[in-house]
Design an enzyme around this catalytic site. Structure first.
Site, PDB file in Angstrom:
ATOM      1  N   HIS A 225      -3.746  -9.319  -5.485  1.00  0.00           N
ATOM      2  CA  HIS A 225      -5.119  -9.058  -5.031  1.00  0.00           C
ATOM      3  C   HIS A 225      -6.034  -8.555  -6.139  1.00  0.00           C
ATOM      4  CE1 HIS A 225      -3.204  -8.668  -0.777  1.00  0.00           C
ATOM      5  NE2 HIS A 225      -3.452  -9.905  -1.105  1.00  0.00           N
TER       6      HIS A 225
ATOM      7  N   CYS B  20     -25.068  -6.275 -15.190  1.00  0.00           N
ATOM      8  CA  CYS B  20     -24.678  -6.568 -16.566  1.00  0.00           C
ATOM      9  C   CYS B  20     -25.829  -6.230 -17.524  1.00  0.00           C
ATOM     10  CB  CYS B  20     -24.304  -8.039 -16.673  1.00  0.00           C
ATOM     11  SG  CYS B  20     -23.897  -8.576 -18.337  1.00  0.00           S
TER      12      CYS B  20
ATOM     13  N   PHE C  67      -6.873   1.411   2.403  1.00  0.00           N
ATOM     14  CA  PHE C  67      -8.294   1.398   2.801  1.00  0.00           C
ATOM     15  C   PHE C  67      -8.475   0.914   4.234  1.00  0.00           C
ATOM     16  CE2 PHE C  67      -9.811  -2.951   3.163  1.00  0.00           C
ATOM     17  CZ  PHE C  67      -8.782  -3.662   2.574  1.00  0.00           C
TER      18      PHE C  67
ATOM     19  N   ALA D  12       0.796  -1.226   0.000  1.00  0.00           N
ATOM     20  CA  ALA D  12       0.000   0.000   0.000  1.00  0.00           C
ATOM     21  C   ALA D  12       0.836   1.288   0.000  1.00  0.00           C
ATOM     22  CB  ALA D  12      -0.943   0.005   1.195  1.00  0.00           C
TER      23      ALA D  12
END
Ligand code: ZN
Length: 245
Positions: free
Chosen positions: A123, A152, A35, A24
């Site tokens: 990630h 969608c 976060f 990070a």
């Protein structure tokens, strides 16, 4: 500090198979905060406060998709973010043939934005999103523009970010690629991570090369194993290195 930058530059000059492992802290100077440092989210209906980790868990995503996307859009997507000196220097080292791979815990795609080609995103990435029903991929803009839960247009399925949530497994191919790169490296530079997030600590055990370098604002458990430890911001360090390389 100056001596340490000189030492790092010397190591980079002498290395031909560098792997960078980042967390990070690499994105901080691009204006992307971790976060996990956020306050979480108060849920009025349930009268409970969710922690950041709970909010980006698979259970939470399935149970409260609306709240998930609210937090996700607010704290995990930064469409205006630009690569900083760390990203730019690493891309340059790859072009020079010195750096062979980047392994990152970040999901912002900034290494690729800087021009890096071999990037193992442990990630996942906020830039990729897919329909859980038909598999169609959508970009970041699609998620940002969606109201509440992104759906969608083709089949009505929920569009999920291609990001590894808590409780979800990592991609085997990406892990294999990262392990392979790390085990062949002559120099491993670890930057902007306290090494506490899975699977960071385990991955560095595969390193058998000459130089282990740690660049992090705070100390980490691996400091005593490292050949060089620089306790400073990664952007600042690479900015200096870029001038000397
Ligand atoms: Zn679909």
């Amino acid at each position: 500090m100056e001596n340490k930058i000189a030492k790092l530059t010397e190591i980079i000059r002498d290395s031909n198979n560098i792997v960078f492992f980042g967390g990070a802290g690499c994105s901080c100077e691009s204006g992307i905060p971790d976060f996990r440092s956020s306050n979480g989210l108060w849920n009025e209906k349930l009268k409970i406060k969710f922690t950041p980790e709970q909010l980006v868990s698979h259970t939470f995503f399935m149970k409260y998709p609306e709240e998930f996307f609210k937090f996700y859009k607010d704290k995990l997507i930064y469409p205006e973010a630009k690569p900083n000196a760390a990203h730019i220097t690493l891309a340059k080292l790859e072009k020079m043939g010195k750096l062979k791979a980047i392994v990152t815990q970040n999901i912002d795609g900034l290494h690729q934005a800087a021009g890096s080609k071999i990037v193992y995103e442990l990630h996942g990435s906020v830039l990729r999103n897919y329909c859980m029903k038909c598999g169609t991929f959508y970009d970041e803009k699609f998620i940002l523009e969606a109201k509440e839960i992104p759906t969608c247009p083709k089949c009505g399925g929920t569009v999920k970010p291609d990001v590894v949530l808590y409780e979800e497994g990592l991609d085997d191919n990406i892990i294999r690629g990262a392990v392979d790169a790390i085990s062949k490296a002559d120099t491993l530079i670890i930057g902007g991570t306290s090494l506490v997030v899975y699977p960071a600590a385990g991955l560095i055990n595969y390193f058998k090369g000459k130089n282990l370098i740690l660049i992090n604002k705070s100390t980490t458990f691996a400091d005593n194993k490292a050949d060089l430890v620089i306790n400073d911001s990664i952007g600042k360090v690479f900015n200096e290195v870029m001038k000397l390389i």
